[in-house]
Design an enzyme around this catalytic site. Sequence first.
Site, PDB file in Angstrom:
ATOM      1  N   TRP A  84       0.905  -1.161   0.000  1.00 13.00           N
ATOM      2  CA  TRP A  84       0.000   0.000   0.000  1.00 13.00           C
ATOM      3  C   TRP A  84       0.934   1.197   0.000  1.00 13.00           C
ATOM      4  O   TRP A  84       1.615   1.462   0.999  1.00 13.00           O
ATOM      5  CB  TRP A  84      -0.875  -0.053   1.264  1.00 13.00           C
ATOM      6  N   LYS A 482     -19.356   4.733   7.056  1.00 10.19           N
ATOM      7  CA  LYS A 482     -19.727   3.481   6.373  1.00 10.19           C
ATOM      8  C   LYS A 482     -20.132   3.758   4.926  1.00 10.19           C
ATOM      9  O   LYS A 482     -19.731   3.068   4.002  1.00 10.19           O
ATOM     10  CB  LYS A 482     -20.870   2.839   7.162  1.00 10.19           C
ATOM     11  N   HIS A 501     -27.409  25.717  12.394  1.00 10.01           N
ATOM     12  CA  HIS A 501     -26.244  26.603  12.544  1.00 10.01           C
ATOM     13  C   HIS A 501     -25.338  26.547  11.314  1.00 10.01           C
ATOM     14  O   HIS A 501     -24.196  26.972  11.376  1.00 10.01           O
ATOM     15  CB  HIS A 501     -25.476  26.234  13.816  1.00 10.01           C
TER      16      HIS A 501
HETATM   17  C1  F6R Z   1     -14.097   1.879   9.004  1.00  9.68           C
HETATM   18  C2  F6R Z   1     -12.982   1.265   9.679  1.00  9.68           C
HETATM   19  C3  F6R Z   1     -11.881   2.126  10.170  1.00  9.68           C
HETATM   20  C4  F6R Z   1     -11.297   1.557  11.468  1.00  9.68           C
HETATM   21  C5  F6R Z   1     -10.038   2.336  11.890  1.00  9.68           C
HETATM   22  C6  F6R Z   1      -9.466   1.804  13.181  1.00  9.68           C
HETATM   23  O1  F6R Z   1     -15.073   0.946   8.693  1.00  9.68           O
HETATM   24  O2  F6R Z   1     -12.941   0.075   9.835  1.00  9.68           O
HETATM   25  O3  F6R Z   1     -12.286   3.442  10.329  1.00  9.68           O
HETATM   26  O4  F6R Z   1     -12.261   1.613  12.466  1.00  9.68           O
HETATM   27  O5  F6R Z   1      -9.079   2.256  10.880  1.00  9.68           O
HETATM   28  O6  F6R Z   1      -9.131   0.457  13.056  1.00  9.68           O
HETATM   29  P1  F6R Z   1      -9.017  -0.488  14.314  1.00  9.68           P
HETATM   30  O7  F6R Z   1     -10.390  -0.670  14.854  1.00  9.68           O
HETATM   31  O8  F6R Z   1      -8.435  -1.757  13.774  1.00  9.68           O
HETATM   32  O9  F6R Z   1      -8.131   0.210  15.297  1.00  9.68           O
END
Ligand code: F6R
Length: 600
Positions: A84, A482, A501
Site C-alpha cells: 500500500w 460506512k 447553525h
Molecule cells: C471503518 C474502519 C476504520 C477503522 C479504523 C481503526 O469501517 O474500519 O475506520 O475503524 O481504521 O481500526 P481499528 O479498529 O483496527 O483500530
Amino acid sequence: MCGIFAYTGKKKNSAKLVIEGLKRLEYRGYDSWGIAYKSGKDIHIHKEVGKIGEFKIEGSKFDPSNIAIGETQDTQVAIGHSRWATHGGVNEKNAHPHFTEDKDIVLVHNGILENYKELKTYLQKRGHKFISKTDTEVIAHLIEEHAQNHNFEEAARLAMQEMEGRYAIVVINKQNNQIVAARKGSPLIIGVGEKEFYIASDIPAFLPYTNKVIYLDDYQIANINEGKIKFYDTQKREEVEKRIIEIDWDEESAEKGEFPHFMIKEIMEQKDSLSRAINQDPSIIEKVAKEIRSAGSIYLTGCGTAGKVAMVAQYLFGEVSKLQSHFYFGSEFLSQAGFLNKKSIVIAISQSGETADTMEALEMAKEKGAKIVSIVNVENSSMARISDFVIPIKAGPEKAVASTKATSSQLAILTLLAYAMDGGIIIGKQLLINTTSQINDMVNPRYEDHIMKIAKKIKDIESMYIIGRGKNYPIALESAIKLQEVSYIHAEGFAGGELKHGPIALISQGTPVIALVSNDQHKKDILSNSIEIKSRGGFIIGIAPENDEAFDFWIRVPDTGETSPIVNIIPVQILAYQLAVLRKNNPDMPRNLAKSVTVK
Ligand code: F6R
C-alpha cells in the site's frame, strides 16, 4: 495495510504457497505485490502492479506453478509482500521485495522508516546505488553495509539499531537459507509447523496450515535456519525464549461461505458475534469497571469507526454510570499528554489492535504512568500486549475493510462496562440479551429487500446526510464513514441540533437525509429536525422503532432502549453495502483504504 507472507520449510513450491498466502491478506488493502524465492544460490524476484487475483499467468514470463525450486532445493525459502504505497508511486520498481545490487540481500517491509533520507545519503556516499523511491530499499543496503563485517543475522540486528519509525521486516540473503524477521510497531506473527515456519502480518494468511503461533514483540528478531528458530531481543541484547500459542479461530470463519462478500457475511453474523461478546466471563468487565471508577481521569481513544464507538461510550459513561470521560482520536491524543498521570486510565477501542495512531496514544499514556485498558478483537495484538487490562470483543475474524460486526460487539462491551460501573452488570447483560434476540428481525433477506428499495432509489445521488442526537450523534458520524468508504457517495453526519447553525443550507429538493431516531429524551427534537429538513425539500429516511409523518421512507428497528446505537447502525451497514454493489464497487476492498492502518 501492506501484507507480509514468508515461508521456509520442506513444502514444495514455496513461491506458489506465498502467493496463496498473500491472497489471504488481500483484505488488508494494497496496490501492488511481489515475491522473492531462492532457487539454488540465486534469488528470483517477481513484482506486479494491481491485484493478485487479476494476475494472469498466460502471457506472463512468470508462472508460479512451474517454478521447479522443489527439485533444486531441499529447504524452500520464499518471501512475499502486498504494498500500500507510502513512499514512491504505484509501480513495479517501488513494489517489494527490494534488493541490493546483485540481490545479495532481499527484503519485504511494512511500516515507515522515518530516518530513510539521512541513511540513504550516508549509503550513497558509501557507493550504494538505489533504483526505487522507497524507504524500504534503504534497509536492504543498510544490512548489506553491515554484512561486510558481520554475519547475516548480526548485520540485520545492527541495521535495526539504526532504524527509526515503525516497521516489520523479513529478509533473506544469497549466502544461506536463513530468514531473518524483525519488528518494531508493525505486526509480525510466526506460524509454526513441522520443521517449517510461516511469517505473516496476520494469522489468516497461514491458518490453513497451522494454528500454532508465536507473536514477535517490538525490538525482537527471529532467525530461522534449516528448521530451527531462535529469538533475540535487541534491547536486552540477549537470546529470548518465546511461547507458542494455539489459537482457536478456525479457517471456516475466515471464509465467505455462501455470501458474495465478507462485508454482508459479517453484517449478517451480528447476532452470533454479539452473543459471544456478552456471554464471556464477566469478571474481567467487573474488574475493569472498578478500575475506571477509581481512576482520577478517564480517557477514551480510537480511530475511525472505533473512534466513533469510543464517542458513544462517552455518552454511556455519562448517562448510565454518571462518570465524566474525555474522548480524543488516537491521532489527536498527543495534545492531552500534559493531563495524563498515574491516576489516569486510558481506554482504547480497536478491531485490529494494531492501528498506529491509537498505539502511539497508548505508548504515550504508558510513559506517563496511566493505566491502559484495550477493547480489541485481535486478542494478542500489540494493543492487547501493551495494556494492563484487555477485554476481548470475540467478534471472530473481520475481513471486510469496513468494520461492522466488530463495531456492534465493541458497543456491547462498552454498554456492559457502563452498567457494571453503575453496579448493574446483570441489568446491562439482560438488556443486551434482549437486543441480540431482536436483531433476528434485521439480519434476514426480507429486511435486506426492504432496504434495497431505498438503495435503488438513491444509488446515483452525489451527497447525503445523517443526523442523530445524544448517543446516536456518534452513530450519525459512523454512518457517514460506512457510506463514504464503500459507496464513495459524499456522506456527512451531523448532530441534529447543529443543523440550523450551518449545514441546513446544503439541503435542496430531494437531498436524502437519514434520521436516527430512538425512544429516548431526544426523540421529539430529532423528529422536529427531520420536519425542518423535509420542509426544505429533503427526503427523510427514518431509522426508528415507529413510523412518523416526518419520514418519506421508514426502516424499522427494534425498540431496545439504551442499546439504540447497536440497532440503528445495522440498517446503515446494509444500505452502504447495497449501494456499493449497485455502484459496482468492491465492498470488501474499497479504493485507497486498508483494513489495518499500521502507519501514521
Ligand atoms: C471503518 C474502519 C476504520 C477503522 C479504523 C481503526 O469501517 O474500519 O475506520 O475503524 O481504521 O481500526 P481499528 O479498529 O483496527 O483500530
